[in-house]
Design an enzyme around this catalytic site. Structure first.
Site, mmCIF file in Angstrom:
data_model
loop_
_atom_site.group_PDB
_atom_site.id
_atom_site.type_symbol
_atom_site.label_atom_id
_atom_site.label_comp_id
_atom_site.label_asym_id
_atom_site.label_seq_id
_atom_site.Cartn_x
_atom_site.Cartn_y
_atom_site.Cartn_z
ATOM 1 N N GLY A 124 1.324 -2.883 -6.319
ATOM 2 C CA GLY A 124 1.240 -1.571 -5.685
ATOM 3 C C GLY A 124 -0.144 -0.973 -5.878
ATOM 4 O O GLY A 124 -1.098 -1.325 -5.185
ATOM 5 N N GLY A 125 -0.266 -0.093 -6.866
ATOM 6 C CA GLY A 125 -1.498 0.679 -7.078
ATOM 7 C C GLY A 125 -2.782 -0.143 -7.061
ATOM 8 O O GLY A 125 -3.764 0.233 -6.406
ATOM 9 N N TRP A 170 0.824 -1.224 0.000
ATOM 10 C CA TRP A 170 0.000 0.000 0.000
ATOM 11 C C TRP A 170 0.852 1.266 0.000
ATOM 12 O O TRP A 170 0.333 2.353 -0.115
ATOM 13 C CB TRP A 170 -0.932 -0.013 1.227
ATOM 14 C CG TRP A 170 -2.075 -0.967 1.103
ATOM 15 C CD1 TRP A 170 -2.464 -1.651 -0.007
ATOM 16 C CD2 TRP A 170 -3.013 -1.320 2.139
ATOM 17 N NE1 TRP A 170 -3.577 -2.414 0.265
ATOM 18 C CE2 TRP A 170 -3.923 -2.234 1.570
ATOM 19 C CE3 TRP A 170 -3.160 -0.969 3.482
ATOM 20 C CZ2 TRP A 170 -4.980 -2.789 2.302
ATOM 21 C CZ3 TRP A 170 -4.206 -1.513 4.211
ATOM 22 C CH2 TRP A 170 -5.108 -2.420 3.623
ATOM 23 N N LYS A 171 2.135 1.126 0.204
ATOM 24 C CA LYS A 171 3.044 2.292 0.263
ATOM 25 C C LYS A 171 2.485 3.331 1.247
ATOM 26 O O LYS A 171 1.876 2.959 2.241
ATOM 27 C CB LYS A 171 3.245 2.882 -1.136
ATOM 28 C CG LYS A 171 3.560 1.822 -2.187
ATOM 29 C CD LYS A 171 4.034 2.415 -3.460
ATOM 30 C CE LYS A 171 4.163 1.324 -4.505
ATOM 31 N NZ LYS A 171 4.801 1.753 -5.720
ATOM 32 N N GLY A 224 4.450 1.626 -10.999
ATOM 33 C CA GLY A 224 3.587 2.803 -10.924
ATOM 34 C C GLY A 224 3.463 3.560 -12.231
ATOM 35 O O GLY A 224 2.961 4.683 -12.259
#
Ligand code: PEP
Length: 247
Positions: A231-232, A11-12, A172
Protein backbone atom coordinates in the site's frame (compact mmCIF):
# COMPACT_ATOMS: atom_id res chain seq x y z
CA UNK A 1 15.73 -21.40 -9.15
CA UNK A 2 14.28 -17.93 -8.41
CA UNK A 3 10.64 -18.05 -7.35
CA UNK A 4 7.89 -16.85 -9.67
CA UNK A 5 6.83 -13.76 -7.81
CA UNK A 6 4.36 -10.91 -7.94
CA UNK A 7 4.69 -7.44 -6.47
CA UNK A 8 1.54 -5.34 -6.61
CA UNK A 9 1.10 -1.73 -5.54
CA UNK A 10 -2.33 -0.75 -4.26
CA UNK A 11 -2.57 3.03 -4.53
CA UNK A 12 -5.99 3.09 -2.84
CA UNK A 13 -7.66 6.54 -3.05
CA UNK A 14 -4.33 8.32 -3.53
CA UNK A 15 -2.44 10.05 -6.36
CA UNK A 16 -4.03 12.72 -8.52
CA UNK A 17 -3.61 12.81 -12.28
CA UNK A 18 -0.56 15.08 -11.94
CA UNK A 19 0.92 12.89 -9.23
CA UNK A 20 0.52 9.81 -11.42
CA UNK A 21 2.55 11.51 -14.18
CA UNK A 22 5.20 12.45 -11.58
CA UNK A 23 5.25 8.88 -10.26
CA UNK A 24 6.17 7.46 -13.67
CA UNK A 25 8.76 10.17 -14.23
CA UNK A 26 10.47 9.19 -11.02
CA UNK A 27 10.01 5.42 -11.22
CA UNK A 28 13.15 3.57 -12.20
CA UNK A 29 12.63 -0.17 -12.48
CA UNK A 30 15.48 -2.41 -11.40
CA UNK A 31 17.17 -3.97 -14.46
CA UNK A 32 15.79 -7.41 -15.38
CA UNK A 33 13.25 -7.24 -12.60
CA UNK A 34 12.22 -10.87 -12.06
CA UNK A 35 8.83 -10.03 -10.54
CA UNK A 36 5.46 -9.62 -12.16
CA UNK A 37 4.76 -5.95 -11.37
CA UNK A 38 1.21 -4.68 -10.92
CA UNK A 39 -0.15 -1.22 -10.11
CA UNK A 40 -3.71 -0.52 -8.96
CA UNK A 41 -4.74 3.12 -9.47
CA UNK A 42 -8.13 4.71 -8.76
CA UNK A 43 -10.60 3.60 -11.43
CA UNK A 44 -10.80 6.83 -13.48
CA UNK A 45 -7.02 6.89 -13.79
CA UNK A 46 -6.78 3.39 -15.23
CA UNK A 47 -6.48 4.55 -18.88
CA UNK A 48 -3.76 7.04 -17.88
CA UNK A 49 -1.77 4.33 -16.11
CA UNK A 50 -2.34 1.84 -18.94
CA UNK A 51 -0.87 4.42 -21.26
CA UNK A 52 2.16 5.01 -19.04
CA UNK A 53 2.95 1.30 -18.76
CA UNK A 54 2.57 0.53 -22.46
CA UNK A 55 6.31 0.01 -22.86
CA UNK A 56 6.99 -1.12 -19.30
CA UNK A 57 6.75 -4.62 -17.78
CA UNK A 58 3.90 -3.48 -15.55
CA UNK A 59 0.30 -4.71 -15.51
CA UNK A 60 -2.68 -2.73 -14.31
CA UNK A 61 -5.13 -3.78 -11.62
CA UNK A 62 -8.45 -2.35 -10.50
CA UNK A 63 -9.22 -1.97 -6.80
CA UNK A 64 -12.82 -3.16 -7.12
CA UNK A 65 -15.49 -4.20 -9.59
CA UNK A 66 -19.23 -4.77 -9.66
CA UNK A 67 -20.88 -8.01 -8.60
CA UNK A 68 -23.14 -7.77 -11.67
CA UNK A 69 -22.31 -8.04 -15.33
CA UNK A 70 -24.09 -4.87 -16.52
CA UNK A 71 -27.26 -2.83 -16.09
CA UNK A 72 -28.89 -0.38 -13.70
CA UNK A 73 -26.20 -0.24 -11.00
CA UNK A 74 -25.35 3.45 -10.77
CA UNK A 75 -21.77 4.13 -9.80
CA UNK A 76 -20.53 0.60 -10.38
CA UNK A 77 -17.77 -0.47 -12.77
CA UNK A 78 -18.10 -3.79 -14.56
CA UNK A 79 -15.40 -6.42 -14.93
CA UNK A 80 -16.08 -6.46 -18.66
CA UNK A 81 -15.31 -2.74 -19.02
CA UNK A 82 -12.19 -3.05 -16.87
CA UNK A 83 -10.94 -5.85 -19.11
CA UNK A 84 -11.65 -3.75 -22.21
CA UNK A 85 -9.45 -0.99 -20.75
CA UNK A 86 -6.46 -3.32 -20.49
CA UNK A 87 -6.87 -4.18 -16.82
CA UNK A 88 -5.55 -7.68 -16.05
CA UNK A 89 -6.10 -7.99 -12.28
CA UNK A 90 -8.71 -6.94 -9.72
CA UNK A 91 -8.08 -6.68 -5.99
CA UNK A 92 -11.04 -8.13 -4.10
CA UNK A 93 -11.72 -8.78 -0.43
CA UNK A 94 -9.42 -6.00 0.78
CA UNK A 95 -10.04 -5.37 4.48
CA UNK A 96 -10.95 -1.74 3.78
CA UNK A 97 -13.77 -2.91 1.51
CA UNK A 98 -14.84 -5.52 4.05
CA UNK A 99 -14.80 -2.88 6.82
CA UNK A 100 -16.19 0.27 5.15
CA UNK A 101 -18.44 -1.28 2.51
CA UNK A 102 -19.58 -4.37 4.42
CA UNK A 103 -18.34 -6.73 1.70
CA UNK A 104 -18.85 -10.33 2.76
CA UNK A 105 -18.10 -13.72 1.23
CA UNK A 106 -21.46 -13.90 -0.60
CA UNK A 107 -20.87 -10.62 -2.38
CA UNK A 108 -17.21 -11.35 -2.97
CA UNK A 109 -17.88 -14.68 -4.65
CA UNK A 110 -20.16 -12.86 -7.11
CA UNK A 111 -17.45 -10.30 -7.80
CA UNK A 112 -14.85 -13.03 -8.26
CA UNK A 113 -17.18 -14.76 -10.73
CA UNK A 114 -17.58 -11.58 -12.78
CA UNK A 115 -13.82 -11.11 -12.94
CA UNK A 116 -13.03 -14.68 -13.91
CA UNK A 117 -15.70 -14.65 -16.61
CA UNK A 118 -14.10 -11.51 -18.06
CA UNK A 119 -10.70 -13.26 -18.00
CA UNK A 120 -9.41 -11.01 -15.22
CA UNK A 121 -7.17 -12.43 -12.53
CA UNK A 122 -8.19 -11.81 -8.93
CA UNK A 123 -5.94 -10.85 -6.05
CA UNK A 124 -8.13 -12.08 -3.22
CA UNK A 125 -7.24 -10.59 0.17
CA UNK A 126 -7.78 -12.31 3.48
CA UNK A 127 -6.65 -11.44 6.98
CA UNK A 128 -7.64 -11.19 10.61
CA UNK A 129 -8.09 -8.24 12.93
CA UNK A 130 -6.03 -8.02 16.09
CA UNK A 131 -9.07 -8.90 18.20
CA UNK A 132 -9.67 -12.00 16.10
CA UNK A 133 -6.02 -13.02 16.39
CA UNK A 134 -5.88 -12.41 20.12
CA UNK A 135 -9.05 -14.40 20.72
CA UNK A 136 -7.74 -17.45 18.87
CA UNK A 137 -9.97 -16.91 15.83
CA UNK A 138 -7.22 -16.52 13.23
CA UNK A 139 -7.62 -19.89 11.51
CA UNK A 140 -11.42 -19.81 11.55
CA UNK A 141 -11.51 -16.32 10.07
CA UNK A 142 -9.14 -17.25 7.26
CA UNK A 143 -11.04 -20.46 6.53
CA UNK A 144 -14.33 -18.53 6.37
CA UNK A 145 -12.81 -15.92 4.04
CA UNK A 146 -11.50 -18.69 1.79
CA UNK A 147 -14.92 -20.33 1.41
CA UNK A 148 -15.86 -18.10 -1.49
CA UNK A 149 -13.15 -19.72 -3.62
CA UNK A 150 -14.68 -23.20 -3.36
CA UNK A 151 -17.04 -22.83 -6.31
CA UNK A 152 -14.10 -22.08 -8.61
CA UNK A 153 -11.98 -25.05 -7.60
CA UNK A 154 -13.48 -27.30 -10.28
CA UNK A 155 -13.04 -24.83 -13.10
CA UNK A 156 -10.16 -23.97 -15.35
CA UNK A 157 -10.47 -20.39 -14.08
CA UNK A 158 -8.73 -21.45 -10.88
CA UNK A 159 -5.35 -20.43 -12.27
CA UNK A 160 -6.59 -16.81 -12.37
CA UNK A 161 -6.60 -16.66 -8.56
CA UNK A 162 -3.90 -15.10 -6.42
CA UNK A 163 -4.15 -14.78 -2.64
CA UNK A 164 -2.90 -11.97 -0.44
CA UNK A 165 -2.59 -12.55 3.28
CA UNK A 166 -2.95 -9.15 4.90
CA UNK A 167 -3.33 -9.06 8.67
CA UNK A 168 -5.65 -6.10 9.22
CA UNK A 169 -3.57 -4.88 12.16
CA UNK A 170 -0.53 -4.55 9.89
CA UNK A 171 -2.19 -2.55 7.10
CA UNK A 172 -1.12 1.07 7.05
CA UNK A 173 0.05 0.88 10.66
CA UNK A 174 3.78 0.42 10.21
CA UNK A 175 3.39 -2.70 12.38
CA UNK A 176 4.59 -5.42 10.04
CA UNK A 177 3.90 -9.03 11.02
CA UNK A 178 7.00 -10.88 12.20
CA UNK A 179 8.70 -13.31 9.82
CA UNK A 180 7.51 -16.18 12.02
CA UNK A 181 3.90 -14.96 11.94
CA UNK A 182 3.96 -14.55 8.16
CA UNK A 183 5.55 -17.94 7.52
CA UNK A 184 3.18 -19.65 9.94
CA UNK A 185 0.03 -18.19 8.37
CA UNK A 186 1.19 -18.75 4.80
CA UNK A 187 1.90 -22.39 5.65
CA UNK A 188 -1.51 -22.68 7.27
CA UNK A 189 -3.16 -21.30 4.10
CA UNK A 190 -1.13 -23.70 1.96
CA UNK A 191 -2.15 -26.71 4.01
CA UNK A 192 -5.80 -25.59 4.07
CA UNK A 193 -5.69 -25.43 0.30
CA UNK A 194 -4.07 -28.83 -0.03
CA UNK A 195 -6.78 -30.34 2.20
CA UNK A 196 -9.74 -28.52 0.64
CA UNK A 197 -8.68 -28.57 -3.00
CA UNK A 198 -6.25 -31.47 -3.45
CA UNK A 199 -6.65 -31.55 -7.24
CA UNK A 200 -5.65 -28.00 -8.06
CA UNK A 201 -2.43 -26.02 -8.05
CA UNK A 202 -1.72 -23.87 -5.04
CA UNK A 203 -2.31 -20.20 -5.90
CA UNK A 204 0.56 -17.79 -5.21
CA UNK A 205 0.21 -16.26 -1.73
CA UNK A 206 1.37 -12.66 -1.36
CA UNK A 207 1.97 -10.90 1.94
CA UNK A 208 0.63 -7.41 2.58
CA UNK A 209 0.83 -5.14 5.60
CA UNK A 210 3.36 -2.35 6.02
CA UNK A 211 5.82 -3.82 3.53
CA UNK A 212 8.49 -1.19 2.92
CA UNK A 213 11.94 -0.65 1.43
CA UNK A 214 13.59 -1.84 4.65
CA UNK A 215 11.67 -5.02 5.48
CA UNK A 216 10.84 -6.34 1.99
CA UNK A 217 14.03 -8.37 1.48
CA UNK A 218 13.67 -10.34 4.72
CA UNK A 219 10.01 -11.06 4.05
CA UNK A 220 10.77 -12.16 0.51
CA UNK A 221 13.23 -14.79 1.71
CA UNK A 222 10.35 -16.68 3.38
CA UNK A 223 9.70 -19.71 1.16
CA UNK A 224 5.90 -19.45 1.42
CA UNK A 225 5.80 -15.77 0.39
CA UNK A 226 5.26 -15.39 -3.37
CA UNK A 227 5.50 -11.61 -3.34
CA UNK A 228 3.75 -8.59 -1.89
CA UNK A 229 0.69 -6.41 -1.98
CA UNK A 230 2.07 -3.01 -1.04
CA UNK A 231 0.00 0.00 0.00
CA UNK A 232 1.74 3.12 1.32
CA UNK A 233 5.23 2.31 0.03
CA UNK A 234 3.92 1.83 -3.53
CA UNK A 235 3.09 5.55 -3.68
CA UNK A 236 6.77 6.45 -3.41
CA UNK A 237 8.59 5.55 -6.64
CA UNK A 238 11.99 5.24 -4.95
CA UNK A 239 10.71 2.93 -2.20
CA UNK A 240 8.66 0.89 -4.65
CA UNK A 241 11.74 0.41 -6.86
CA UNK A 242 13.70 -0.79 -3.84
CA UNK A 243 10.94 -3.28 -3.02
CA UNK A 244 11.02 -4.45 -6.64
CA UNK A 245 14.71 -5.21 -6.33
CA UNK A 246 14.26 -7.95 -3.72
CA UNK A 247 15.39 -11.39 -4.75
C1 PEP B 1 -2.78 -2.67 1.60
O1 PEP B 1 -3.55 -1.74 1.63
O2 PEP B 1 -3.06 -3.68 0.95
C2 PEP B 1 -1.54 -2.56 2.36
C3 PEP B 1 -0.86 -3.64 2.57
O3 PEP B 1 -1.21 -1.33 2.84
P1 PEP B 1 0.18 -0.93 3.55
O4 PEP B 1 1.29 -1.51 2.75
O5 PEP B 1 0.19 0.57 3.56
O6 PEP B 1 0.13 -1.51 4.92
Amino acid sequence: MPKKSIIAGNWKMNLTLTEVHDFFQQLSLPPQCPHKIILAPQAPLIPIVTNHVQKLPISVAAQNCSFEKKGAFTGEVSAEVLASLGVEYVILGHSERRQYFAENEDLLSKKIRQCLESKLSVIYCIGETLTERNSGQLQNVLKRQLTCLTEFSQSNQWEQLILAYEPVWAIGTGQVASLEQVQEVHQFIQSTFKDSYPHVNLPPILYGGSVNALNAQDLFTLPAVAGFLVGGASLKPKDFSTILSVQ
